[in-house]
Design a protein around this motif. Sequence first.
Motif, PDB file in Angstrom:
ATOM      1  N   ALA A  16       0.815  -1.226   0.000  1.00  0.00           N
ATOM      2  CA  ALA A  16       0.000   0.000   0.000  1.00  0.00           C
ATOM      3  C   ALA A  16       0.842   1.266   0.000  1.00  0.00           C
ATOM      4  O   ALA A  16       0.375   2.333  -0.389  1.00  0.00           O
ATOM      5  CB  ALA A  16      -0.926   0.015   1.214  1.00  0.00           C
ATOM      6  N   GLY A  17       2.081   1.154   0.455  1.00  0.00           N
ATOM      7  CA  GLY A  17       2.908   2.348   0.541  1.00  0.00           C
ATOM      8  C   GLY A  17       2.801   3.031   1.895  1.00  0.00           C
ATOM      9  O   GLY A  17       3.508   3.983   2.190  1.00  0.00           O
ATOM     10  N   PHE A  18       1.901   2.544   2.732  1.00  0.00           N
ATOM     11  CA  PHE A  18       1.770   3.075   4.098  1.00  0.00           C
ATOM     12  C   PHE A  18       1.086   1.993   4.946  1.00  0.00           C
ATOM     13  O   PHE A  18       0.545   1.018   4.406  1.00  0.00           O
ATOM     14  CB  PHE A  18       0.959   4.379   4.112  1.00  0.00           C
ATOM     15  N   ILE A  19       1.117   2.150   6.265  1.00  0.00           N
ATOM     16  CA  ILE A  19       0.496   1.151   7.144  1.00  0.00           C
ATOM     17  C   ILE A  19      -0.893   1.643   7.561  1.00  0.00           C
ATOM     18  O   ILE A  19      -1.001   2.589   8.347  1.00  0.00           O
ATOM     19  CB  ILE A  19       1.328   0.928   8.422  1.00  0.00           C
ATOM     20  N   PRO A  20      -1.938   1.019   7.060  1.00  0.00           N
ATOM     21  CA  PRO A  20      -3.277   1.437   7.512  1.00  0.00           C
ATOM     22  C   PRO A  20      -3.368   1.319   9.032  1.00  0.00           C
ATOM     23  O   PRO A  20      -2.947   0.310   9.616  1.00  0.00           O
ATOM     24  CB  PRO A  20      -4.197   0.435   6.817  1.00  0.00           C
ATOM     25  N   ASN A  21      -3.951   2.321   9.642  1.00  0.00           N
ATOM     26  CA  ASN A  21      -3.919   2.397  11.103  1.00  0.00           C
ATOM     27  C   ASN A  21      -4.579   1.225  11.817  1.00  0.00           C
ATOM     28  O   ASN A  21      -4.241   0.927  12.956  1.00  0.00           O
ATOM     29  CB  ASN A  21      -4.552   3.713  11.562  1.00  0.00           C
ATOM     30  N   VAL A  22      -5.508   0.556  11.170  1.00  0.00           N
ATOM     31  CA  VAL A  22      -6.170  -0.564  11.833  1.00  0.00           C
ATOM     32  C   VAL A  22      -5.167  -1.644  12.253  1.00  0.00           C
ATOM     33  O   VAL A  22      -5.342  -2.291  13.281  1.00  0.00           O
ATOM     34  CB  VAL A  22      -7.288  -1.170  10.944  1.00  0.00           C
ATOM     35  N   PHE A  23      -4.096  -1.804  11.478  1.00  0.00           N
ATOM     36  CA  PHE A  23      -3.112  -2.823  11.827  1.00  0.00           C
ATOM     37  C   PHE A  23      -2.391  -2.467  13.125  1.00  0.00           C
ATOM     38  O   PHE A  23      -2.125  -3.321  13.954  1.00  0.00           O
ATOM     39  CB  PHE A  23      -2.101  -3.006  10.682  1.00  0.00           C
ATOM     40  N   LEU A  24      -2.109  -1.187  13.303  1.00  0.00           N
ATOM     41  CA  LEU A  24      -1.427  -0.770  14.530  1.00  0.00           C
ATOM     42  C   LEU A  24      -2.405  -0.789  15.705  1.00  0.00           C
ATOM     43  O   LEU A  24      -2.044  -1.151  16.823  1.00  0.00           O
ATOM     44  CB  LEU A  24      -0.848   0.632  14.343  1.00  0.00           C
ATOM     45  N   ALA A  25      -3.652  -0.444  15.440  1.00  0.00           N
ATOM     46  CA  ALA A  25      -4.635  -0.342  16.522  1.00  0.00           C
ATOM     47  C   ALA A  25      -4.934  -1.697  17.158  1.00  0.00           C
ATOM     48  O   ALA A  25      -5.275  -1.782  18.339  1.00  0.00           O
ATOM     49  CB  ALA A  25      -5.926   0.292  15.996  1.00  0.00           C
ATOM     50  N   LEU A  26      -4.809  -2.761  16.366  1.00  0.00           N
ATOM     51  CA  LEU A  26      -5.130  -4.086  16.904  1.00  0.00           C
ATOM     52  C   LEU A  26      -3.907  -4.879  17.343  1.00  0.00           C
ATOM     53  O   LEU A  26      -4.043  -5.951  17.939  1.00  0.00           O
ATOM     54  CB  LEU A  26      -5.917  -4.892  15.864  1.00  0.00           C
ATOM     55  N   ALA A  27      -2.694  -4.349  17.060  1.00  0.00           N
ATOM     56  CA  ALA A  27      -1.489  -5.142  17.310  1.00  0.00           C
ATOM     57  C   ALA A  27      -1.237  -5.426  18.788  1.00  0.00           C
ATOM     58  O   ALA A  27      -0.546  -6.393  19.127  1.00  0.00           O
ATOM     59  CB  ALA A  27      -0.269  -4.444  16.692  1.00  0.00           C
ATOM     60  N   MET A 162     -10.396   5.055  16.292  1.00  0.00           N
ATOM     61  CA  MET A 162      -9.410   4.747  15.263  1.00  0.00           C
ATOM     62  C   MET A 162      -9.491   5.805  14.157  1.00  0.00           C
ATOM     63  O   MET A 162     -10.574   6.178  13.724  1.00  0.00           O
ATOM     64  CB  MET A 162      -9.734   3.369  14.682  1.00  0.00           C
ATOM     65  N   ARG A 163      -8.323   6.315  13.728  1.00  0.00           N
ATOM     66  CA  ARG A 163      -8.279   7.378  12.722  1.00  0.00           C
ATOM     67  C   ARG A 163      -7.790   6.826  11.392  1.00  0.00           C
ATOM     68  O   ARG A 163      -6.804   6.105  11.339  1.00  0.00           O
ATOM     69  CB  ARG A 163      -7.308   8.486  13.161  1.00  0.00           C
ATOM     70  N   PRO A 164      -8.414   7.186  10.303  1.00  0.00           N
ATOM     71  CA  PRO A 164      -7.917   6.744   9.002  1.00  0.00           C
ATOM     72  C   PRO A 164      -6.639   7.501   8.642  1.00  0.00           C
ATOM     73  O   PRO A 164      -6.478   8.666   9.024  1.00  0.00           O
ATOM     74  CB  PRO A 164      -9.043   7.104   8.044  1.00  0.00           C
ATOM     75  N   ASN A 165      -5.761   6.855   7.926  1.00  0.00           N
ATOM     76  CA  ASN A 165      -4.566   7.556   7.429  1.00  0.00           C
ATOM     77  C   ASN A 165      -5.001   8.625   6.428  1.00  0.00           C
ATOM     78  O   ASN A 165      -5.955   8.421   5.681  1.00  0.00           O
ATOM     79  CB  ASN A 165      -3.656   6.558   6.698  1.00  0.00           C
ATOM     80  N   ASP A 166      -4.244   9.716   6.381  1.00  0.00           N
ATOM     81  CA  ASP A 166      -4.573  10.791   5.452  1.00  0.00           C
ATOM     82  C   ASP A 166      -4.626  10.301   4.002  1.00  0.00           C
ATOM     83  O   ASP A 166      -5.408  10.814   3.186  1.00  0.00           O
ATOM     84  CB  ASP A 166      -3.528  11.915   5.551  1.00  0.00           C
ATOM     85  N   GLU A 167      -3.792   9.316   3.697  1.00  0.00           N
ATOM     86  CA  GLU A 167      -3.745   8.812   2.312  1.00  0.00           C
ATOM     87  C   GLU A 167      -5.113   8.359   1.804  1.00  0.00           C
ATOM     88  O   GLU A 167      -5.413   8.460   0.614  1.00  0.00           O
ATOM     89  CB  GLU A 167      -2.760   7.638   2.210  1.00  0.00           C
TER      90      GLU A 167
END
Lengths: 179, 179, 179, 179, 179, 179
Positions: A16-27, A162-167
């Motif tokens: 994706a070129g960036f880490i969608p925040n959901v992955f960090l939020a659940l880690a 949870m916040r969406p990435n700006d991308e």
Amino acid sequence: MPDDIRTRIEQVQAKAGFIPNVFLALAHRPDEFRAFFAYHDALMDRAGGLTKAEREMIVVATSSANQCHYCVIAHGAILRVRAKNPYIADQLAINYRKSDITPRQKAMLDFAMKVALEPYVVGETEFETLKDHGFSQDDMWDIAAIAAFFAMSNRLANVSDMRPNDEFYSLGRGSSAKG
Amino acid sequence: MPDDIRTRIEQVQAKAGFIPNVFLALAHRPDEFRAFFAYHDALMDRAGGLTKAEREMIVVATSSANQCHYCVIAHGAILRVRAKNPYIADQLAINYRKSDITPRQKAMLDFAMKVALEPYVVGETEFETLKDHGFSQDDMWDIAAIAAFFAMSNRLANVSDMRPNDEFYSLGRGSSAKG
Amino acid sequence: MPDDIRTRIEQVQAKAGFIPNVFLALAHRPDEFRAFFAYHDALMDRAGGLTKAEREMIVVATSSANQCHYCVIAHGAILRVRAKNPYIADQLAINYRKSDITPRQKAMLDFAMKVALEPYVVGETEFETLKDHGFSQDDMWDIAAIAAFFAMSNRLANVSDMRPNDEFYSLGRGSSAKG
Amino acid sequence: MPDDIRTRIEQVQAKAGFIPNVFLALAHRPDEFRAFFAYHDALMDRAGGLTKAEREMIVVATSSANQCHYCVIAHGAILRVRAKNPYIADQLAINYRKSDITPRQKAMLDFAMKVALEPYVVGETEFETLKDHGFSQDDMWDIAAIAAFFAMSNRLANVSDMRPNDEFYSLGRGSSAKG
Amino acid sequence: MPDDIRTRIEQVQAKAGFIPNVFLALAHRPDEFRAFFAYHDALMDRAGGLTKAEREMIVVATSSANQCHYCVIAHGAILRVRAKNPYIADQLAINYRKSDITPRQKAMLDFAMKVALEPYVVGETEFETLKDHGFSQDDMWDIAAIAAFFAMSNRLANVSDMRPNDEFYSLGRGSSAKG
Amino acid sequence: MPDDIRTRIEQVQAKAGFIPNVFLALAHRPDEFRAFFAYHDALMDRAGGLTKAEREMIVVATSSANQCHYCVIAHGAILRVRAKNPYIADQLAINYRKSDITPRQKAMLDFAMKVALEPYVVGETEFETLKDHGFSQDDMWDIAAIAAFFAMSNRLANVSDMRPNDEFYSLGRGSSAKG
């Protein structure tokens, strides 16, 4: 962070070129992380009567009914890309009944919204309508299961703010999206 | 049926004396089956600030709000057994506000019901109330995640018209339940 | 088409580069057209305690609650331009409670949403809260009147299936929007 | 007070024998006053397929759904006078479904109430029903526009705690009203 | 018609000058007729902390929430007579929050409306508020029991399409009502 | 305690083996006690087209919609005994639409739930459906009157926090219940 989780995150980032925040939020909860994404992939990447764009349509429409910031923005972006249509995600998020979709897709979303909002009334009447639009038993399960999975996901994202990435906001809106 | 799924079902049968219908209802989709029960166990069998009975309280109260036949009956039975209380499940299913629970449990269920019914309003106010009742950050996630997981589960059971096994209706109601 | 209406439409086209569909949708009723835009301008172009971006925030949040396709897309675009912020409109449309706004703006939108959704309960309690956030009597009228005007506008647009121009979807999303 | 507004108020007073409070309540904002009454007159005094009494029926039924004190009392009085019927306003305010109206008027109010309460669902189904009862395209716009205008008006009156003049309560109730 | 029922009806007619339709509507079921009016009189004619006018206020406000044609019109008339106030019934039927009542009466109606509309939430918080306004335990039972009795009555009247006598519409509206 | 009330309570105790708490809860108001039980018996012990078990079905389904602790538990027990079915009460309390009942009973409960939850919409459409399922005019009154009576009863029980006797929880669940 366990290795398998780190690897999964790195793969997503590479793609994706960036880490969608959901992955960090659940880690912070590795077992829940694994189950969540295994479930997600089982439903969203499955072959079957629904296209990948149609699966995302279900996510966007039901997530908007649940007012889920993360899910509408992130899956709205994925929908724009998959449907190659820069308008459809915003339309579905606001009022799926007035969106530029086919009658078959309208029936799919009527059903998904019932699963999301009043699951206790779903019964034979609803299945008959879906059958009239050509949906198989397997398709019906897919629609219901996606609406159900995001009923969970919307709640986790809302509670954890949870916040969406700006991308995600601009993805799939450009002229290339239409090509 | 894949071997791991058959094995899981046989283990449950050996322990419970019968096969809870949810295992059969989900077996037609092995990947979803695995993710569903992995998620379920991660949340319900977890060590932490909530007792196992309290986790089941969340299930019963929120599943009743979603009018989920299977979940209220099956988890009502588990709750009676875990709480060693033959009355509590029926009380929570009807009106958790009037049940014989502690103020701390009442606060837990107020929060869980908000997650179940209007997740988009949950915010700092709700977290402050939980903190005042001694819940940790980790406990809050547990409450929210259980309510969210059963938001999914209730929808799957309602749509597939999942029926509870007859055994669940009477489990934990006898005099031995109080001992 | 009466001359004054044609002139008004040509002025908008000259300024915006295209004719927003609302002008064409209302032109078949000249008297209503005149009253509608006179009212709109009296509220949205007024000097006072609310910035122009804040006025558009009210429009976007309440129009989303009314699921108004045209108003969310068109005024979302105007909001992005006026706030010089490519994210805010989508955030407010999904869940204003979780948006990147100030506590004062949150109070403004809490009030506007009450006017939009349950106007019969608005009273002293609501005015006290607004006063605590520094709003004047005149500001309160502005918030209420904008929410009320778009309660009308959202209904007209929904019933007539008014479509936003394609230009609105992308307006104010680019990098220049942030500058 | 600007001259045109003073003149308008004096004309109403001359005709009605008193100044309806809505004129005073809006006079502090001359531009909004002018637009409000221009819009009101464009909709309520218009020639077309709906009688003046029917237009007032829409106002009374939808204003009651919005619990608007001023609008139900004041327009209830006007309805009694225009319909030459001392009972109809109270009936419509309480439950329009059980009122002494024609099936055509019942269909008109079913539509108006949908515009007032869930405008986002209005579509072809609703228009077909109206057509079956003989309503033209133009009539449909009138019904929707009146319901929409009073969606605005009800909100302004509720927020500003607008009070109906005592005269309105008894107007059109006497025996002469029937003659 | 059994003698006791005929006698009761004749007594009412002698006193009121006409037979309120509720007496005829229930006469086909003598046992229910007797229980209904015995219950009604036990609650409405009782001595206690609430005046007779206040008891009728509860009837009018909750019956309006249930959209009960007969009860709002008939008890609205009785309220106007008992309160010697030609405006209060219409005010309470439209929006009790904006009516010309005392803060104590407002608290009484807040409670009655909760009993009517969401009885499952009523608890200590509500009783504390009533106590702060000087209501005794006995008064609280009266308020709740009147709201509960008319929850029944409103349903019977709605289902049987009970019509108020024409006399009720104008009763207590004249100038003598104020004297 | 007046003699007739004491006698009534002793008779119930002799028959049931315990005193259901509702008798004690209402005894402080003898006139209301008499009217309440006279009404109850007139509706529940009546001969007619509905069986006694069907009358209890209406009580359980509507009392659950009103979240009435006492009524669901106590009448659930009576229903299990009268229907000789240990499962039916829990099923109806959770989601009557998914219960093991006949289409005729489903139609009966659809109607009862409308009377309980939105009595203002009940009209010809509902009566036609009941007629199609073979219900007489008299049966329709019974269904509506039972739903209406328990609308009252549920509210009294909820407000007074009436508790069911422990005996009710297990009554009719045993194997003998099926014989």
